[in-house]
Design an enzyme around this catalytic site. Structure first.
Site, short mmCIF file in Angstrom:
data_model
loop_
_atom_site.label_atom_id
_atom_site.label_comp_id
_atom_site.label_asym_id
_atom_site.label_seq_id
_atom_site.Cartn_x
_atom_site.Cartn_y
_atom_site.Cartn_z
N SER A 172 31.13 40.97 41.89
CA SER A 172 31.29 39.54 42.09
C SER A 172 32.65 39.24 42.75
O SER A 172 32.87 39.61 43.90
CB SER A 172 31.12 38.80 40.76
OG SER A 172 31.08 37.41 40.96
N SER A 173 33.58 38.60 42.04
CA SER A 173 34.91 38.39 42.62
C SER A 173 35.53 39.70 43.05
O SER A 173 36.20 39.79 44.08
CB SER A 173 35.80 37.69 41.59
OG SER A 173 37.11 37.50 42.10
#
Length: 446
Positions: A172-173
């Site tokens: 994700s991030s």
């Protein structure tokens, strides 16, 4: 996941002064002390290899330039190799370095293969990495990438790590940061694996915001050339080799929408000078579609895995990490973990005599997509050596062998088969190989 920070201070040397015995001896002792404790450069602090306890997640402080105040956690296995490789494992929003350590299998894989794992940890409120600011998207511009680069430099100095084998992966991030690291530091990272991310520069903002709704929603579309230019602009004038990229995305991702997957493919194929047509397509697991660009093997320049019906939380412990490690080539220092059985079947028949044998091998595509270009991997029993073969080329002649398709049989349609074979000498063990992989995916044998 619950954050479980461990405050383990960086060890420091304790200075002891010489007792007053004689003026000359005192001066010599003082000089020796000054030489030992001379301050290191702030960009790459000096470190001792015994500064981090083995097989323990340890926080390191004072590791170098760190403009955004990241925390550094490092895991060094007891079996760390000489000149080890380095993996940077980057956490998701709301996560932490310790959570990434406990929630993935990279530490256990490091135990097996001897590489070092760095777990950067965000300290800002949202616990998301900066992949949006102009500083983060420019080489040496500041923010999180600079701090992560300092972590790599610290480990390299402390353990004499192999600077040609530094890799990044994230969720994700962390996947977005993986894209950023490979764009900003193409001379540092050799390859990356991004699980549910977006292209480099897609999240860019100019108002100080860390969130870009248009990008997250999958509405930012550019041409491959435009995406590639964004990466190239991060390090103007760089003309060296670019890192390989493995991309993962679920079709039902409702946080970073699925169109970002296609944009990532366009970006990295352009950066690496590749076309948009896959060199190979297969399905390593039910519901997975893997496309490879610029090559058909396990370390193709770009590899993209689409997961049908899977949402944003796509990372699966015990399955995906080993495939990323294999893509990096970090499984070469030990027996590689077997990937999940793929849509292929291999049948082998051996005819042996005193010191020789022939093996007839049938490869069947049990998947639903055509295999275009194939490599069949297997390990010969000890004492066997291939002397010649047919319908494929074989290399090396013993040990872990790869049989590559001939010019006339590289395509295997669904439910179709290809027959190949080889002749070998043996020193007593004339058994057939016990396992096979087709383009990196394990096949059913029988």
């Amino acid at each position: 996941m619950t954050r479980r920070d461990k405050d383990v201070p960086t060890p420091t040397r304790t200075l002891t002064s010489a007792r007053s015995i004689a003026l000359c001896a005192a001066l010599l002792a003082l000089l020796a002390t000054l030489l030992v404790t001379a301050p290191a450069s702030s960009a790459a602090p000096a470190a001792r290899a015994d500064a981090v306890p083995a097989a323990t997640l340890t926080e390191v402080t004072g590791f170098g330039a760190n403009p955004s105040g990241l925390q550094m956690y490092v895991y060094v296995p007891e079996s760390v190799t000489d000149d080890p490789a380095v993996l940077v494992a980057v956490h998701y929003c709301t996560g932490s370095g310790p959570a990434m350590h406990s929630g993935t299998e990279y530490a256990s894989l490091a135990d097996r293969y001897g590489f070092i794992v760095i777990y950067p940890s965000v300290t800002r409120a949202g616990k998301c990495f900066d992949v949006a600011s102009p500083q983060a998207l420019t080489r040496g511009g500041g923010s999180d990438p600079v701090g992560i680069k300092s972590m790599v430099d610290w480990v390299t100095a402390a353990y004499d790590a192999d600077t040609s084998r530094v890799y990044a992966t994230g969720i994700s991030s962390g996947a977005m940061m993986t894209n950023v690291l490979l764009g900003v530091y193409p001379d540092v990272f050799r390859a990356g694996a991004a699980f549910a991310g977006v292209p480099f520069g897609c999240f860019a903002t100019t108002d100080g915001s860390e969130w870009n709704s248009a990008c997250a929603g999958g509405t930012v579309a550019r041409t491959p050339q435009q995406w590639g230019d964004l990466v190239r602009s991060a390090y103007p004038g760089y003309s060296g080799p670019r890192p390989r990229m493995q991309l993962w995305h679920g079709t039902e991702d409702d946080v970073l929408r699925y169109p970002n997957f296609g944009e990532e493919i366009e970006q990295w194929t352009n950066v690496l000078g590749l076309g948009q047509t896959p060199a190979a397509t297969d399905s390593p697991q039910p519901g997975w579609t893997r496309t490879r660009y610029g090559g058909t093997g396990d370390q193709a320049p770009v590899e993209a895995i689409s997961l049908q019906g899977v949402g944003h939380n796509l990372y699966s412990y015990g399955v995906m990490g080993p495939l990323a490690i294999a893509y990096f080539g970090l499984d070469g220092d030990g027996p590689a973990p077997e990937p999940p059985a793929g849509p292929c079947k291999v049948a082998v028949t051996v005819n042996a005599w005193n010191t020789g044998l022939t093996a007839s091998v049938t490869i069947t595509n049990t998947g639903t997509t055509t295999v275009n270009g194939w490599r069949l991997g297997f390990t010969l029993p000890a004492g066997q050596t291939v002397t010649n073969g047919w319908n494929a080329s074989y290399a090396p002649a013993s040990g872990a062998v790869t049989a590559a398709n001939a010019s006339y049989n590289g395509t295997i349609a669904p439910n179709a088969s290809v027959s190949i074979g080889y002749q070998a000498t043996h020193s007593g063990d004339s058994a057939a190989p016990g396992a096979f992989t087709l383009n990196g995916s394990a096949c059913t044998v029988g």
